[in-house]
Design an enzyme around this catalytic site. Sequence first.
Site, PDB file in Angstrom:
ATOM      1  N   GLU A  33       0.848  -1.209   0.000  1.00 13.56           N
ATOM      2  CA  GLU A  33       0.000   0.000   0.000  1.00 13.56           C
ATOM      3  C   GLU A  33       0.880   1.255   0.000  1.00 13.56           C
ATOM      4  O   GLU A  33       1.717   1.446   0.882  1.00 13.56           O
ATOM      5  CB  GLU A  33      -0.931  -0.015   1.217  1.00 13.56           C
ATOM      6  CG  GLU A  33      -2.016   1.049   1.118  1.00 13.56           C
ATOM      7  CD  GLU A  33      -3.044   0.944   2.224  1.00 13.56           C
ATOM      8  OE1 GLU A  33      -3.389  -0.186   2.625  1.00 13.56           O
ATOM      9  OE2 GLU A  33      -3.501   2.005   2.682  1.00 13.56           O
ATOM     10  N   LYS A  78      -7.724  -1.520  11.077  1.00 15.74           N
ATOM     11  CA  LYS A  78      -7.073  -1.908   9.815  1.00 15.74           C
ATOM     12  C   LYS A  78      -5.860  -1.010   9.574  1.00 15.74           C
ATOM     13  O   LYS A  78      -4.789  -1.460   9.156  1.00 15.74           O
ATOM     14  CB  LYS A  78      -8.072  -1.805   8.658  1.00 15.74           C
ATOM     15  CG  LYS A  78      -7.576  -2.329   7.326  1.00 15.74           C
ATOM     16  CD  LYS A  78      -6.819  -1.300   6.510  1.00 15.74           C
ATOM     17  CE  LYS A  78      -6.362  -1.881   5.179  1.00 15.74           C
ATOM     18  NZ  LYS A  78      -5.465  -0.982   4.444  1.00 15.74           N
ATOM     19  N   ASP A 116       4.559 -14.499  11.517  1.00 15.35           N
ATOM     20  CA  ASP A 116       3.303 -14.999  10.960  1.00 15.35           C
ATOM     21  C   ASP A 116       2.220 -13.922  11.129  1.00 15.35           C
ATOM     22  O   ASP A 116       1.635 -13.779  12.204  1.00 15.35           O
ATOM     23  CB  ASP A 116       2.947 -16.290  11.707  1.00 15.35           C
ATOM     24  CG  ASP A 116       1.678 -16.933  11.220  1.00 15.35           C
ATOM     25  OD1 ASP A 116       0.891 -16.268  10.521  1.00 15.35           O
ATOM     26  OD2 ASP A 116       1.458 -18.108  11.545  1.00 15.35           O
ATOM     27  N   HIS A 131      -2.835  10.207   0.265  1.00  9.69           N
ATOM     28  CA  HIS A 131      -2.983   8.960  -0.490  1.00  9.69           C
ATOM     29  C   HIS A 131      -2.781   9.183  -1.976  1.00  9.69           C
ATOM     30  O   HIS A 131      -2.082   8.443  -2.644  1.00  9.69           O
ATOM     31  CB  HIS A 131      -4.402   8.407  -0.279  1.00  9.69           C
ATOM     32  CG  HIS A 131      -4.470   7.405   0.812  1.00  9.69           C
ATOM     33  ND1 HIS A 131      -5.384   6.391   0.832  1.00  9.69           N
ATOM     34  CD2 HIS A 131      -3.733   7.267   1.917  1.00  9.69           C
ATOM     35  CE1 HIS A 131      -5.195   5.667   1.919  1.00  9.69           C
ATOM     36  NE2 HIS A 131      -4.201   6.180   2.601  1.00  9.69           N
TER      37      HIS A 131
HETATM   38  C1  MEV Z   1      -6.128   2.748   4.842  1.00  6.03           C
HETATM   39  O1  MEV Z   1      -5.341   1.660   4.476  1.00  6.03           O
HETATM   40  C2  MEV Z   1      -6.180   2.891   6.343  1.00  6.03           C
HETATM   41  C3  MEV Z   1      -7.106   3.976   6.873  1.00  6.03           C
HETATM   42  O2  MEV Z   1      -8.419   3.803   6.357  1.00  6.03           O
HETATM   43  C4  MEV Z   1      -7.099   3.850   8.372  1.00  6.03           C
HETATM   44  C5  MEV Z   1      -8.111   4.730   9.080  1.00  6.03           C
HETATM   45  O3  MEV Z   1      -9.158   5.062   8.514  1.00  6.03           O
HETATM   46  O4  MEV Z   1      -7.848   5.032  10.271  1.00  6.03           O
HETATM   47  C6  MEV Z   1      -6.653   5.346   6.445  1.00  6.03           C
END
Ligand code: MEV
Length: 438
Positions: free
Chosen positions: A85, A280, A296, A393
């Site tokens: 990413e 995430k 792992d 991003h």
């Molecule tokens: C993207 O990979 C992760 C985010 O969505 C985490 C978040 O929203 O805190 C930017």
Amino acid sequence: MPEAISGFSKLSKSEKIEWLLNNYFSQKETARQILTRYWNSDEILQKLHDEFIENTITNFYLPFGVAPNFLINNHLYTIPMTIEESSVVAAASKAAKFWYDRGGFKTKVISTEKIGQVHFNFKGNYQKLESFFRAIKPKLISDTAAITENMVKRGGGIKDIVLKDKTKELTNYYQLHATFETLDAMGANFINSCLEQFATTLKNEAATYANFTQEEGDIEIIMSILSNYVPNCLVRAEVSCPIDDLKSKDISNPELFAQKFKQAITIAEIEPFRAVTHNKGIMNGIDAVVLATGNDFRAVEAGVHAYASRTGNYRSLTHCTVDDGIFKFWIEIPLALGTVGGLTSLHPLVKLALELLEKPTAKDLMQIVAVAGLAQNFAAVKSLTTTGIQQGHMKMHLMNILNQFEATEKEKAQLVEHFKTNVVTHSAVVAAIKSLRQ
Ligand code: MEV
């Protein structure tokens, strides 16, 4: 659709590829070229990778990047990260530098206990099973002596075994629930070997135990396996500073920033839809270091998400307070990691990653990984509550789009310059490339 094939694993690598090309690809030569282009010309290295798994036909590259300036307990680290990413390493580096200037990260290993279970069925009187368990517990441990000898010498081994009655949930179902200290090893093989020995001893001893009826003596072993849920293998990482010190290029009003940031964390503590995305983002940092250091990541993911749900609701793994003029932000997570055994001594890049981290112990690595998660989350929530996530991003995504259009180095330099002052969107980049090429 091809016919099912038997003995596929016995075919040579080229035969496997031929079979795939003949059965799945219309452009056979293109597919062959893609597969073989990723082979490594160093035959020894290629053989090493071929043998990691069954049916290897080629290698799958992921970028191996580094994030510098991580000050952890006053020690400066450059953290290796393996991830696809585009914004993750940039965000980690940015957060590292931000906190470097404000005293860095403080971390602590809270506990290091691993867990494994023997699941079995017993038909009979529970009191008798309990007496039997008490009688054979020393033998359960002594029968594993050959497996545990080295670990015990180094200060680890089996910590305890308890009998658990699970018959309220499932008829006749019991467990031997064992706890382990595996030091610098992740310990999966060690734990599973101990558990399988416990199961053998349990079954054999029951068969000859005088107080059991024949039915009671016939214990049925269902399975013996470690648990990836390790709520007592916990690490904490924290950052804090006076609110005014948060002032920076992107934070003109630190008081407002601190309040909004804290509310964003609170939302992830009470709202599962947000908590999953929030966590995430944390795992973006954690998995990248876990993967680079040959650990792992599936085990870590499973354990971390179970921990996030331990109250019955899925919640944020990070927490924040803004009290008495101090902004404090921390994470507490279970991490079962190893710095010896497994891939750590096999994969050359994993060895290099561990060397970059100055040959950490498992406890050191737990702290470094927790910091990577916290830093990642700080960067994401900071962007979300200030500029929005897309600005950063899309800047990183710009390069991916330029590569899709096979932009030359000169074109890239011109377009990067152009997008320093223009909003990056997919269509804007495509339009800019076209106009540049006209
Ligand atoms: C993207 O990979 C992760 C985010 O969505 C985490 C978040 O929203 O805190 C930017």
